[in-house]
Design an enzyme around this catalytic site. Sequence first.
Site, PDB file in Angstrom:
ATOM      1  N   VAL A  60     -71.235 -54.396  -5.622  1.00  0.00           N
ATOM      2  CA  VAL A  60     -72.208 -55.338  -6.184  1.00  0.00           C
ATOM      3  C   VAL A  60     -72.786 -56.314  -5.162  1.00  0.00           C
ATOM      4  O   VAL A  60     -73.767 -56.995  -5.461  1.00  0.00           O
ATOM      5  CB  VAL A  60     -71.594 -56.163  -7.337  1.00  0.00           C
ATOM      6  CG1 VAL A  60     -71.293 -55.282  -8.530  1.00  0.00           C
ATOM      7  CG2 VAL A  60     -70.366 -56.923  -6.885  1.00  0.00           C
ATOM      8  N   TYR A  61     -72.212 -56.401  -3.979  1.00  0.00           N
ATOM      9  CA  TYR A  61     -72.724 -57.372  -3.011  1.00  0.00           C
ATOM     10  C   TYR A  61     -74.146 -57.002  -2.594  1.00  0.00           C
ATOM     11  O   TYR A  61     -74.385 -55.934  -2.024  1.00  0.00           O
ATOM     12  CB  TYR A  61     -71.830 -57.443  -1.776  1.00  0.00           C
ATOM     13  CG  TYR A  61     -70.454 -58.036  -2.005  1.00  0.00           C
ATOM     14  CD1 TYR A  61     -70.142 -58.724  -3.175  1.00  0.00           C
ATOM     15  CD2 TYR A  61     -69.470 -57.913  -1.042  1.00  0.00           C
ATOM     16  CE1 TYR A  61     -68.884 -59.268  -3.377  1.00  0.00           C
ATOM     17  CE2 TYR A  61     -68.197 -58.457  -1.227  1.00  0.00           C
ATOM     18  CZ  TYR A  61     -67.909 -59.130  -2.405  1.00  0.00           C
ATOM     19  OH  TYR A  61     -66.656 -59.661  -2.598  1.00  0.00           O
TER      20      TYR A  61
END
Length: 323
Positions: A60-61
């Site tokens: 998700v970064y």
Amino acid sequence: MDYVKLGNTGLEVSRLCLGCMTFGEPDRGNHVWTLPEDQSRPLIRQAIELGINFLDTANVYSDGSSEEIVGRAIRDFSRREEIVLATKVHGRMRPGPNGGGLSRKAIFAEIDASLIRLGTDYVDLYQIHRWDPSTPIEETLEALHDVVKAGKARYIGASSMPAWHMMKALFTARLNGWTRFVSMQNHLNLLYREEEREMLPLCLDQGIGVIPWSPLARGRLARAWDESTHRAETDAFGKTLYVEADRAVVDAVGAIAAKRGVPRAQVALAWLCAKPGVTAPIIGASKPGHLTDAVAALELRLTAEEIAWLEEPYVPHRVAGFS
């Protein structure tokens, strides 16, 4: 650089882990303060040259761009077999059903997507980013076990959760003969010490490696309380973690740093590295000095009196970081 075993495994990791949430395209995802690839690469290279072999990112970064940047940097600046590469799964990667969480379907889809972005056949450590209350832990653990057996991950780990959840996962894995969590990535620093109550003793007892996130409390332990940064001003999650009463701890860090003639970050990291059971704090870096300070902190030995000075002002916090 010193190297230690991750928990009771045979895996050797550097005493510091490079957290890669800082590296990502600012126009992708929710972190407008991240560094684009041209600014990220020199820092990743510096970390590797300093002997840091442990890198941690997540799907998700920056909407996957952190994994892309990290994967290319590893190929250019190191050899894959020399790097301990960790990533995470749980957060929502797309709208609609099965776009996040820890179902078998989500895990199988996300490990393959992460491997493509990272440009590798496997990750060394695959971690659940949070607990998924909507999926039976048996389903999650069996899926992770199958990921390991397929050769797509070498080890599995967990991140912020109640200690009883972690113990339930360890017991369930043992009961079924599945791959066991070997690490806990949790929220631990001088401003948030609630993990000392249950999770740290559990990890010590069970031989689980501890790799704390936010060891400098989103940078608050690296500067005076009233100073700010672009990240601090735009980090909505970070604003929920700490309170005004933490000022006294920050002041104690500043006083000891001034007495020792070292940056505040070194004092805060030295305290954390001295905690029993802590394997490798996950350090973020947006400037070269952040990395050199972190490495220097490994040589700093605080006295018992200094540790007491740092810990005395602490006030209990509400549980934070589990969601």
